[in-house]
Write a protein that holds these residues in place. Structure first.
Motif, PDB file in Angstrom:
ATOM      1  N   ARG A 266       0.857  -1.186   0.000  1.00  0.00           N
ATOM      2  CA  ARG A 266       0.000   0.000   0.000  1.00  0.00           C
ATOM      3  C   ARG A 266       0.890   1.232   0.000  1.00  0.00           C
ATOM      4  NH1 ARG A 266      -2.020  -2.943   4.494  1.00  0.00           N
ATOM      5  NH2 ARG A 266      -1.447  -1.287   5.909  1.00  0.00           N
ATOM      6  N   ALA A 267       0.494   2.243  -0.755  1.00  0.00           N
ATOM      7  CA  ALA A 267       1.302   3.460  -0.885  1.00  0.00           C
ATOM      8  C   ALA A 267       1.501   4.138   0.470  1.00  0.00           C
ATOM      9  CB  ALA A 267       0.655   4.422  -1.880  1.00  0.00           C
ATOM     10  N   GLY A 268       0.443   4.254   1.255  1.00  0.00           N
ATOM     11  CA  GLY A 268       0.545   4.922   2.558  1.00  0.00           C
ATOM     12  C   GLY A 268       1.453   4.171   3.514  1.00  0.00           C
ATOM     13  N   LEU A 269       1.331   2.860   3.552  1.00  0.00           N
ATOM     14  CA  LEU A 269       2.179   2.046   4.418  1.00  0.00           C
ATOM     15  C   LEU A 269       3.635   2.155   3.971  1.00  0.00           C
ATOM     16  CD1 LEU A 269       2.542   0.020   6.723  1.00  0.00           C
ATOM     17  CD2 LEU A 269       2.067  -1.801   5.063  1.00  0.00           C
ATOM     18  N   GLN A 270       3.849   2.118   2.658  1.00  0.00           N
ATOM     19  CA  GLN A 270       5.223   2.239   2.148  1.00  0.00           C
ATOM     20  C   GLN A 270       5.807   3.612   2.487  1.00  0.00           C
ATOM     21  OE1 GLN A 270       6.942  -0.448   0.844  1.00  0.00           O
ATOM     22  NE2 GLN A 270       8.578   0.971   1.337  1.00  0.00           N
ATOM     23  N   LYS A 271       4.976   4.642   2.392  1.00  0.00           N
ATOM     24  CA  LYS A 271       5.419   5.994   2.757  1.00  0.00           C
ATOM     25  C   LYS A 271       5.820   6.033   4.232  1.00  0.00           C
ATOM     26  CE  LYS A 271       3.808  10.792   2.739  1.00  0.00           C
ATOM     27  NZ  LYS A 271       2.673  11.678   2.416  1.00  0.00           N
ATOM     28  N   LEU A 272       5.023   5.387   5.070  1.00  0.00           N
ATOM     29  CA  LEU A 272       5.324   5.314   6.495  1.00  0.00           C
ATOM     30  C   LEU A 272       6.684   4.636   6.705  1.00  0.00           C
ATOM     31  CD1 LEU A 272       4.512   5.489   9.541  1.00  0.00           C
ATOM     32  CD2 LEU A 272       3.478   3.223   9.241  1.00  0.00           C
ATOM     33  N   LEU A 273       6.868   3.480   6.096  1.00  0.00           N
ATOM     34  CA  LEU A 273       8.110   2.723   6.277  1.00  0.00           C
ATOM     35  C   LEU A 273       9.321   3.491   5.745  1.00  0.00           C
ATOM     36  CD1 LEU A 273       6.814  -0.853   5.386  1.00  0.00           C
ATOM     37  CD2 LEU A 273       7.282   0.078   7.666  1.00  0.00           C
ATOM     38  N   ASP A 274       9.124   4.205   4.644  1.00  0.00           N
ATOM     39  CA  ASP A 274      10.219   4.990   4.066  1.00  0.00           C
ATOM     40  C   ASP A 274      10.578   6.194   4.928  1.00  0.00           C
ATOM     41  OD1 ASP A 274      10.301   3.240   1.931  1.00  0.00           O
ATOM     42  OD2 ASP A 274       9.203   4.548   0.564  1.00  0.00           O
ATOM     43  N   THR A 275       9.609   6.714   5.664  1.00  0.00           N
ATOM     44  CA  THR A 275       9.801   7.902   6.496  1.00  0.00           C
ATOM     45  C   THR A 275      10.537   7.582   7.794  1.00  0.00           C
ATOM     46  OG1 THR A 275       7.747   8.829   5.623  1.00  0.00           O
ATOM     47  CG2 THR A 275       8.541   9.762   7.675  1.00  0.00           C
ATOM     48  N   LEU A 276      10.344   6.377   8.293  1.00  0.00           N
ATOM     49  CA  LEU A 276      10.839   6.014   9.623  1.00  0.00           C
ATOM     50  C   LEU A 276      12.354   5.942   9.722  1.00  0.00           C
ATOM     51  CD1 LEU A 276       8.251   3.234  10.412  1.00  0.00           C
ATOM     52  CD2 LEU A 276       8.392   5.486  11.473  1.00  0.00           C
ATOM     53  N   ARG A 277      12.838   6.365  10.888  1.00  0.00           N
ATOM     54  CA  ARG A 277      14.257   6.260  11.238  1.00  0.00           C
ATOM     55  C   ARG A 277      14.360   5.629  12.617  1.00  0.00           C
ATOM     56  NH1 ARG A 277      14.137   6.764   6.723  1.00  0.00           N
ATOM     57  NH2 ARG A 277      14.696   8.515   5.434  1.00  0.00           N
ATOM     58  N   GLU A 278      15.512   5.073  12.916  1.00  0.00           N
ATOM     59  CA  GLU A 278      15.733   4.473  14.226  1.00  0.00           C
ATOM     60  C   GLU A 278      15.406   5.492  15.315  1.00  0.00           C
ATOM     61  OE1 GLU A 278      19.249   2.260  16.804  1.00  0.00           O
ATOM     62  OE2 GLU A 278      19.578   2.708  14.686  1.00  0.00           O
ATOM     63  N   GLY A 279      14.672   5.023  16.327  1.00  0.00           N
ATOM     64  CA  GLY A 279      14.281   5.895  17.437  1.00  0.00           C
ATOM     65  C   GLY A 279      12.906   6.522  17.270  1.00  0.00           C
ATOM     66  N   ASP A 280      12.317   6.421  16.065  1.00  0.00           N
ATOM     67  CA  ASP A 280      10.978   6.961  15.826  1.00  0.00           C
ATOM     68  C   ASP A 280       9.930   6.087  16.501  1.00  0.00           C
ATOM     69  OD1 ASP A 280      11.977   9.042  14.313  1.00  0.00           O
ATOM     70  OD2 ASP A 280      11.436   8.164  12.371  1.00  0.00           O
ATOM     71  N   THR A 281       8.711   6.615  16.566  1.00  0.00           N
ATOM     72  CA  THR A 281       7.576   5.891  17.129  1.00  0.00           C
ATOM     73  C   THR A 281       6.424   5.933  16.142  1.00  0.00           C
ATOM     74  OG1 THR A 281       8.208   6.470  19.381  1.00  0.00           O
ATOM     75  CG2 THR A 281       5.924   5.799  19.046  1.00  0.00           C
ATOM     76  N   VAL A 282       5.821   4.788  15.889  1.00  0.00           N
ATOM     77  CA  VAL A 282       4.623   4.700  15.055  1.00  0.00           C
ATOM     78  C   VAL A 282       3.436   4.545  15.989  1.00  0.00           C
ATOM     79  CG1 VAL A 282       3.338   3.296  13.391  1.00  0.00           C
ATOM     80  CG2 VAL A 282       5.779   3.703  13.055  1.00  0.00           C
ATOM     81  N   ILE A 283       2.404   5.365  15.764  1.00  0.00           N
ATOM     82  CA  ILE A 283       1.204   5.306  16.586  1.00  0.00           C
ATOM     83  C   ILE A 283       0.006   5.039  15.678  1.00  0.00           C
ATOM     84  CG2 ILE A 283      -0.237   6.549  18.261  1.00  0.00           C
ATOM     85  CD1 ILE A 283       2.208   8.502  18.557  1.00  0.00           C
ATOM     86  N   VAL A 284      -0.791   4.041  16.045  1.00  0.00           N
ATOM     87  CA  VAL A 284      -2.034   3.752  15.336  1.00  0.00           C
ATOM     88  C   VAL A 284      -3.174   3.719  16.342  1.00  0.00           C
ATOM     89  CG1 VAL A 284      -0.948   2.464  13.454  1.00  0.00           C
ATOM     90  CG2 VAL A 284      -1.697   1.256  15.497  1.00  0.00           C
TER      91      VAL A 284
END
Length: 186
Positions: A42-60
């Motif tokens: 999915r484009a949005g999920l891929q964008k999320l994964l591409d944006t992330l860096r070590e130390g980041d937090t994903v919230i859903v």
């Protein structure tokens, strides 16, 4: 960076409920998506994964926003973990920085492994059952006569490749393979 991810399955659905919950906890960036969770690409999920860096937090808002089935959800969370990214799901109260969150992730992993094992077992049993009933597995073998007819039409030179394929019912790849096989034999 705290990155929020919100997803609904169709354009007709709204993200308001998720966005309200995410705004309460706060985030630095928001990625929204209106696409089915049954697809991992999915484009949005891929964008999320591409944006992330070590130390980041994903919230859903809910773990189900990552995907529809346990295996996909787990593989995404495991990928986040390997990247050094914390995962927080508000509805399930899962935070992978806490002992409870890590334990929940472990339980999800066990359930996902069970699901994988059950799928493999059912597949194996289904194949064995089909073999016992005489079902031939794999690609169906092409009728040799169809191949010879296609080669004859090709040799005549009066038909296009498309016509030969339509008349004989063989694939373009198979036709070219047989033509090349003859060339090598000459």
């Amino acid at each position: 960076m705290r990155i929020a991810y919100a997803r609904v399955s169709t354009d007709a659905q709204e993200l308001h409920r998720q966005l309200d919950a995410l705004e309460k906890v706060g985030y630095d960036r928001l990625i929204e998506e209106k696409y089915t969770g049954t697809k991992k690409d999915r484009a949005g999920l891929q964008k999320l994964l591409d944006t992330l860096r070590e130390g980041d937090t994903v919230i859903v808002e809910s773990i189900s926003r990552l995907g529809r089935n346990t295996l996909d959800i787990l593989s995404i969370i495991e990928e986040l973990d390997k990247m050094g990214v914390t995962f927080i799901s508000l509805k399930e109260n899962m935070d992978t920085t806490t002992p409870t969150g890590k334990a929940m992730l472990g339980m999800v992993a066990v359930i996902a492994q069970l699901e994988r094992d059950l799928i493999a077992q059912r597949t194996k049993e289904g194949l064995e059952s089909a073999k016992k009933r005489g079902v031939k597995l794999g690609r169906p073998q092409l009728d040799e006569q169809k191949i010879q007819d296609a080669l004859k039409l090709y040799d005549e030179g009066n038909h296009s490749i498309k016509e030969i394929l339509r008349l004989t019912g063989i694939s373009q790849g198979k036709l070219y393979k047989e033509i090349n096989k003859r060339k090598l034999q000459d």
